[in-house]
Every structure is written in C-alpha cells, then in structure tokens.
Design a protein around this motif. Sequence first.
Motif, PDB file in Angstrom:
ATOM      1  N   ALA A   1     -19.303 -21.717   2.891  1.00 59.93           N
ATOM      2  CA  ALA A   1     -18.859 -20.738   3.998  1.00 59.93           C
ATOM      3  C   ALA A   1     -19.280 -21.439   4.971  1.00 59.93           C
ATOM      4  CB  ALA A   1     -19.299 -19.090   3.961  1.00 59.93           C
ATOM      5  N   VAL A   2     -20.530 -21.944   5.258  1.00 54.58           N
ATOM      6  CA  VAL A   2     -21.113 -21.926   6.754  1.00 54.58           C
ATOM      7  C   VAL A   2     -21.028 -23.263   6.737  1.00 54.58           C
ATOM      8  CG1 VAL A   2     -23.505 -23.024   8.058  1.00 54.58           C
ATOM      9  CG2 VAL A   2     -23.040 -20.329   6.587  1.00 54.58           C
ATOM     10  N   ARG A   3     -21.273 -24.364   5.543  1.00 46.53           N
ATOM     11  CA  ARG A   3     -20.871 -25.590   5.541  1.00 46.53           C
ATOM     12  C   ARG A   3     -19.058 -26.055   5.967  1.00 46.53           C
ATOM     13  NH1 ARG A   3     -22.239 -29.676   0.772  1.00 46.53           N
ATOM     14  NH2 ARG A   3     -22.080 -31.855   1.444  1.00 46.53           N
ATOM     15  N   SER A   4     -18.204 -25.352   4.965  1.00 48.20           N
ATOM     16  CA  SER A   4     -16.883 -25.631   5.476  1.00 48.20           C
ATOM     17  C   SER A   4     -16.577 -25.189   6.643  1.00 48.20           C
ATOM     18  CB  SER A   4     -16.483 -25.085   4.014  1.00 48.20           C
ATOM     19  OG  SER A   4     -16.489 -23.761   4.590  1.00 48.20           O
ATOM     20  N   ARG A   5     -17.439 -24.733   7.656  1.00 44.77           N
ATOM     21  CA  ARG A   5     -16.547 -23.927   8.446  1.00 44.77           C
ATOM     22  C   ARG A   5     -16.761 -24.859   9.900  1.00 44.77           C
ATOM     23  NH1 ARG A   5     -19.487 -19.653  12.269  1.00 44.77           N
ATOM     24  NH2 ARG A   5     -21.373 -20.925  12.593  1.00 44.77           N
ATOM     25  N   ARG A   6     -15.295 -25.042  10.329  1.00 43.56           N
ATOM     26  CA  ARG A   6     -15.345 -26.081  12.105  1.00 43.56           C
ATOM     27  C   ARG A   6     -16.247 -25.658  13.431  1.00 43.56           C
ATOM     28  NH1 ARG A   6      -9.240 -26.862  10.880  1.00 43.56           N
ATOM     29  NH2 ARG A   6      -9.119 -27.401   8.702  1.00 43.56           N
ATOM     30  N   ALA A   7     -16.103 -23.741  12.851  1.00 46.49           N
ATOM     31  CA  ALA A   7     -16.948 -23.885  14.536  1.00 46.49           C
ATOM     32  C   ALA A   7     -17.495 -22.114  13.702  1.00 46.49           C
ATOM     33  CB  ALA A   7     -16.073 -23.702  15.367  1.00 46.49           C
ATOM     34  N   ASP A   8     -18.063 -21.608  14.558  1.00 53.71           N
ATOM     35  CA  ASP A   8     -18.711 -20.434  14.614  1.00 53.71           C
ATOM     36  C   ASP A   8     -17.833 -19.157  14.141  1.00 53.71           C
ATOM     37  OD1 ASP A   8     -21.634 -20.649  15.380  1.00 53.71           O
ATOM     38  OD2 ASP A   8     -22.008 -19.742  17.577  1.00 53.71           O
ATOM     39  N   ALA A   9     -17.541 -19.301  12.768  1.00 49.88           N
ATOM     40  CA  ALA A   9     -17.090 -18.112  12.149  1.00 49.88           C
ATOM     41  C   ALA A   9     -16.678 -17.212  12.218  1.00 49.88           C
ATOM     42  CB  ALA A   9     -16.338 -18.226  10.693  1.00 49.88           C
ATOM     43  N   VAL A  10     -18.098 -15.867  12.185  1.00 46.20           N
ATOM     44  CA  VAL A  10     -18.029 -14.777  12.810  1.00 46.20           C
ATOM     45  C   VAL A  10     -18.913 -14.876  13.905  1.00 46.20           C
ATOM     46  CG1 VAL A  10     -18.645 -12.426  11.927  1.00 46.20           C
ATOM     47  CG2 VAL A  10     -17.828 -14.228  10.315  1.00 46.20           C
ATOM     48  N   ALA A  11     -18.645 -13.945  14.449  1.00 49.16           N
ATOM     49  CA  ALA A  11     -19.597 -14.275  16.169  1.00 49.16           C
ATOM     50  C   ALA A  11     -18.800 -13.511  16.973  1.00 49.16           C
ATOM     51  CB  ALA A  11     -19.381 -15.245  17.020  1.00 49.16           C
ATOM     52  N   ALA A  12     -19.290 -13.079  17.757  1.00 43.55           N
ATOM     53  CA  ALA A  12     -19.412 -11.922  19.132  1.00 43.55           C
ATOM     54  C   ALA A  12     -17.831 -13.349  19.739  1.00 43.55           C
ATOM     55  CB  ALA A  12     -20.537 -11.630  19.879  1.00 43.55           C
ATOM     56  N   ALA A  13     -17.288 -11.739  20.396  1.00 43.97           N
ATOM     57  CA  ALA A  13     -15.759 -11.596  21.122  1.00 43.97           C
ATOM     58  C   ALA A  13     -16.709 -12.973  21.980  1.00 43.97           C
ATOM     59  CB  ALA A  13     -15.561 -11.350  22.310  1.00 43.97           C
ATOM     60  N   PRO A  14     -15.570 -14.391  22.220  1.00 44.30           N
ATOM     61  CA  PRO A  14     -15.913 -15.615  23.391  1.00 44.30           C
ATOM     62  C   PRO A  14     -16.527 -14.617  24.519  1.00 44.30           C
ATOM     63  CG  PRO A  14     -14.010 -16.120  22.017  1.00 44.30           C
ATOM     64  CD  PRO A  14     -13.897 -14.763  21.848  1.00 44.30           C
ATOM     65  N   ALA A  15     -17.367 -15.090  25.233  1.00 43.92           N
ATOM     66  CA  ALA A  15     -18.076 -14.578  25.961  1.00 43.92           C
ATOM     67  C   ALA A  15     -17.000 -15.079  27.151  1.00 43.92           C
ATOM     68  CB  ALA A  15     -19.252 -15.814  26.960  1.00 43.92           C
TER      69      ALA A  15
ATOM     70  N   PHE B   1     -25.330 -17.989  16.667  1.00 38.31           N
ATOM     71  CA  PHE B   1     -24.793 -18.464  16.177  1.00 38.31           C
ATOM     72  C   PHE B   1     -23.709 -17.712  14.969  1.00 38.31           C
ATOM     73  CE2 PHE B   1     -29.672 -18.320  16.781  1.00 38.31           C
ATOM     74  CZ  PHE B   1     -29.423 -19.762  17.359  1.00 38.31           C
ATOM     75  N   GLY B   2     -23.386 -16.994  15.101  1.00 37.49           N
ATOM     76  CA  GLY B   2     -21.976 -16.166  13.849  1.00 37.49           C
ATOM     77  C   GLY B   2     -22.923 -15.645  12.784  1.00 37.49           C
ATOM     78  N   ALA B   3     -22.607 -14.730  12.200  1.00 40.11           N
ATOM     79  CA  ALA B   3     -22.796 -13.836  11.383  1.00 40.11           C
ATOM     80  C   ALA B   3     -23.445 -14.101  10.125  1.00 40.11           C
ATOM     81  CB  ALA B   3     -21.772 -12.067  10.692  1.00 40.11           C
ATOM     82  N   ASP B   4     -22.541 -14.939   9.932  1.00 40.05           N
ATOM     83  CA  ASP B   4     -21.985 -16.192   8.585  1.00 40.05           C
ATOM     84  C   ASP B   4     -23.683 -16.367   8.130  1.00 40.05           C
ATOM     85  OD1 ASP B   4     -21.410 -18.034  10.551  1.00 40.05           O
ATOM     86  OD2 ASP B   4     -20.486 -18.328   8.843  1.00 40.05           O
ATOM     87  N   ARG B   5     -24.173 -17.266   9.480  1.00 38.97           N
ATOM     88  CA  ARG B   5     -25.330 -18.198   9.576  1.00 38.97           C
ATOM     89  C   ARG B   5     -26.196 -17.630   9.502  1.00 38.97           C
ATOM     90  NH1 ARG B   5     -23.680 -22.852  13.963  1.00 38.97           N
ATOM     91  NH2 ARG B   5     -22.340 -24.116  12.866  1.00 38.97           N
ATOM     92  N   VAL B   6     -25.949 -16.087  10.060  1.00 37.06           N
ATOM     93  CA  VAL B   6     -27.641 -15.010  10.524  1.00 37.06           C
ATOM     94  C   VAL B   6     -27.982 -14.834   8.667  1.00 37.06           C
ATOM     95  CG1 VAL B   6     -28.217 -12.578  11.202  1.00 37.06           C
ATOM     96  CG2 VAL B   6     -26.866 -14.138  12.494  1.00 37.06           C
ATOM     97  N   LEU B   7     -26.609 -14.593   8.278  1.00 39.77           N
ATOM     98  CA  LEU B   7     -26.950 -13.941   6.363  1.00 39.77           C
ATOM     99  C   LEU B   7     -27.432 -15.173   6.120  1.00 39.77           C
ATOM    100  CD1 LEU B   7     -27.162 -11.659   4.803  1.00 39.77           C
ATOM    101  CD2 LEU B   7     -23.808 -12.557   4.646  1.00 39.77           C
ATOM    102  N   LEU B   8     -26.975 -16.712   6.363  1.00 39.12           N
ATOM    103  CA  LEU B   8     -27.449 -17.422   5.803  1.00 39.12           C
ATOM    104  C   LEU B   8     -29.224 -17.473   5.726  1.00 39.12           C
ATOM    105  CD1 LEU B   8     -27.196 -19.862   3.692  1.00 39.12           C
ATOM    106  CD2 LEU B   8     -26.664 -21.361   5.826  1.00 39.12           C
TER     107      LEU B   8
ATOM    108  N   PRO C   1     -27.855  -8.767  15.738  1.00 43.60           N
ATOM    109  CA  PRO C   1     -27.002  -8.663  16.436  1.00 43.60           C
ATOM    110  C   PRO C   1     -26.709  -9.169  17.729  1.00 43.60           C
ATOM    111  CG  PRO C   1     -26.692  -6.425  16.274  1.00 43.60           C
ATOM    112  CD  PRO C   1     -28.322  -7.150  15.631  1.00 43.60           C
ATOM    113  N   ARG C   2     -27.294  -9.947  17.989  1.00 43.29           N
ATOM    114  CA  ARG C   2     -27.630 -10.872  18.890  1.00 43.29           C
ATOM    115  C   ARG C   2     -27.902 -13.118  18.664  1.00 43.29           C
ATOM    116  NH1 ARG C   2     -33.274  -8.090  22.140  1.00 43.29           N
ATOM    117  NH2 ARG C   2     -32.937  -6.415  22.482  1.00 43.29           N
ATOM    118  N   LEU C   3     -28.414 -12.305  17.463  1.00 41.19           N
ATOM    119  CA  LEU C   3     -28.574 -13.505  16.421  1.00 41.19           C
ATOM    120  C   LEU C   3     -26.766 -13.799  15.848  1.00 41.19           C
ATOM    121  CD1 LEU C   3     -31.632 -13.117  14.566  1.00 41.19           C
ATOM    122  CD2 LEU C   3     -31.348 -15.007  16.962  1.00 41.19           C
ATOM    123  N   ALA C   4     -25.861 -12.435  15.552  1.00 39.15           N
ATOM    124  CA  ALA C   4     -25.232 -12.993  15.136  1.00 39.15           C
ATOM    125  C   ALA C   4     -23.420 -13.731  16.402  1.00 39.15           C
ATOM    126  CB  ALA C   4     -24.452 -12.198  14.368  1.00 39.15           C
ATOM    127  N   ALA C   5     -23.864 -12.924  17.592  1.00 36.84           N
ATOM    128  CA  ALA C   5     -23.672 -13.559  18.580  1.00 36.84           C
ATOM    129  C   ALA C   5     -23.896 -14.542  18.956  1.00 36.84           C
ATOM    130  CB  ALA C   5     -23.849 -12.151  20.066  1.00 36.84           C
TER     131      ALA C   5
END
Length: 422
Positions: free
Chosen positions: A206-220, A94-101, A88-92
């Motif tokens: 999926a990671v290559r095509s997105r423009r910003a963090d697609a799946v992440a925690a709510a903005p700080a 970098f984004g969950a899709d990058r963590v899964l990659l 969860p900390r990494l997903a918040a």
Amino acid sequence: MPETTQDQQPTRTAPAAEAGAGEPGRRRARWLIAAGILLVALNLRPAITSVGALLDQLQSGLHMSGTTAGLLTTLPALCFGAFSGLAPRLAARFGADRVLLAAMAALVAGLVLRPLAGSAIVFIAVSVLCLAGIAAGNVTLPVLVRTYFPSRLGLLTGLYTTVLNLGAALASAVAVPAASATGGWRSGLALWAAIAVLGLLPWLGAVRSRRADAVAAAPAGRTPPVRPSRTRLGWALAVYMGMQSLQAYVVFGWLAKIFASAGFSSSTAGLLVSLVVAMGMPIAFFLPALAGRTRDQRPYVVLLVGCYVVGYVGLLVAPHAGALVWALLIGIGGGAFPLALLMVGLRARTPAGTAGLSGFVQSIGYLIAAVGPLLVGVLHDATGGWLVPVVFLLVMLVPQLFGGLVAGRNRYLEDESASESR
C-alpha cells in the motif's frame, strides 16, 4: 451492505493511491487495504495474551519475581496510555498507512527479539517495543477505516474488532501447546513473529503504490487543529473507553477467581471466562454494524451497561446457580469496546479528526483502565471477599454510562473544537 451513519456524511480525504486510477485499480487497492486492516487486527493481541498464558514458564526461565511478573501484566495498559498520543502526530506528518507500517515493523522486531532475551529486564524492554507498535496500531486502524470505508464504518469496525478478539483468544489457547510442541516458551513466543509478518506485507504494498501521503491529516492551513482535550465530547468518549477497558481488564484478570470462590473448579471457572470471551465475538461483529446505521448510539450504551449490571448483581446474589447467564451477560456488556471504537469514527468529520480523537481517547482510556485490576486486588485483599470488588465494578459503570450518553449523541468533534477556539 451499505450503511448510513449520519444525515450529513463526513468529508472524506481520497487516498492518493486511488487518484486517477480506474475502477479495477481502486477496487484492488480497497481490497488490499481491507486485508491489511484485518491482518493487523489479528496481530494486535497475541503478543499480550500469549505472555499471560506462558507467565509461569517465563517467571521460571527468566527468574522473575512476583512483582516483576505483575509489572509485565500491567505493561500493556501503561504502554497503550503512554504511546497512543504519539500516533496522531506521526500520522499527520507521514500518513497513517506509513505509521501503521512502522508500527507493524516494530511489533515484528520486538517479537523476534523477545525470545532471545536473557533476563527479565531485557524481556520487558523488548516488550515495550512490541507494545508501542500495538498502541500505534490501535490508534491508526480507526483512522484507516474512516478514510477508506467512510460509508461502511460499522461493518469494517465490526470485522476488525472480531478478528482482534479472535487473535487474542487463539493466542491464549495455543500458546502453551505450541510451547510444549516446539521445546519451550522461547520457541512458543517466536511463532507469533512469523504470523505478525503477514500483517506487515499488505502495508508494504500500500505504501509503495501510493503517489503521496494517502492517509493524513487535512492539509495544513485548510482546517484549524482539532484538540479533543478541549472538548466535552473528547473527554466523554475517553471516560467511556477507559471505564469499559477497566471492566474488561478486571473480568479477564479476576472473574475466574470469583467463580472459583463460588465453588467451581479451576477448569470450570476458566471455561466460564472463555464463554465471556466467546460471547464477545458475535457481539463485536454485529453490534457496530447495527449501531453504525443509526445517528444515536445512546440506546446501545444503556443496553450494554444494563447487561453488566444484571451480570454483576447475579454474581453477588446467585453466583453458582446462574453462572452461565451471568457469564453471557458480562460477555454482551463487553460489546462496549467495539462500540467505543465505532464512536471514534462516527464522531469526527475528517481522518485528521479521527486520528486526534482516537489517540486522545485511547491514551486517557488505557491509563484509566490500568488501575482497575490493581484496585480490585487491593480491595479483595483488604476485605477477604468479592462483595466490595464487585460493588466497585458496579460503581464504575456510572461514569461509563454518563460518558457513553454524552459521546453517543449525533455530534462532531470538529464542531465542538471550533466553538471552543472562538
């Protein structure tokens, strides 16, 4: 198949990959994500079950002691407990899709290196790399389902848990024949690296095509941090996850021996356990879709615990006469696993909440589960029979029931966390 999971739909963080895209682009992106989720699920268990099937060959080839082999079989639960809290900390960040990659890359690397190991210590060290990737995948998949398919939580949860079980069963069944056909356990284990690459490819796109963090925690700054460890809901769901995992680990590790002690041959006992696994697949597919359409999952919690109770009591009273019925009921009881994953998604309003809840629940849950097979083995050795171990399993259903009854109510983690922070 549309689903309504709650009266008030949880908020959704729109993936940036979809932002500004036309309908065809959004549809393609969602198909890519769905395919990626299912391919990852397919690869989350073969690295574990293939080792179990080839354990005798591994012991011989790497000169493993019985203690080391026992550590290897306990390693998955220990690693899941140790690494699940990091995802969860990494997903918040970098984004969950990058963590899964990254998780799938770690799994592929571990699966490539593991057949090259020249000693038991190296094999275990590389296995930890595989299991760290699997732990991150376990935690991240519910977040991605919650983010991209918020109105179809039950359907997607059912699909990916079914595929997860299918991967486990296929690896267990194919590992030995594949090793025999390819020249030994090393080449037999290398096979799964090639399959794991398939789970990596959709997330590269999926990671290559997105423009910003697609799946992440709510903005700080927009929402307060969610701390499942400070909520009754978080602990209740962690207990439910832990106890149902404890039941599953014991069933897969010891049920065949329980049936064998009742007079069945080893092959028949193995078939009965495979029936438990086979029964879990349709349950994993249909139960989340059904339970996800209701606001209250407590009836399903009670039903699944009841199936376990009848199955275990049957093992004690008439283990031989009703073996098929007991195996079927225990298999149905195993539906607690997909139900727990579904509730992880249902009990949070946001992807960030789902990530925090998933990491906490799985970290605590798998640490609880790790002690189950060991305790059952100790109880069996101490008593010389299976009465006390099966009674132990029945007693462990009590906290599973109460944890599920608390977690199954229509409530949200963020609401409890906010009230705790006041």
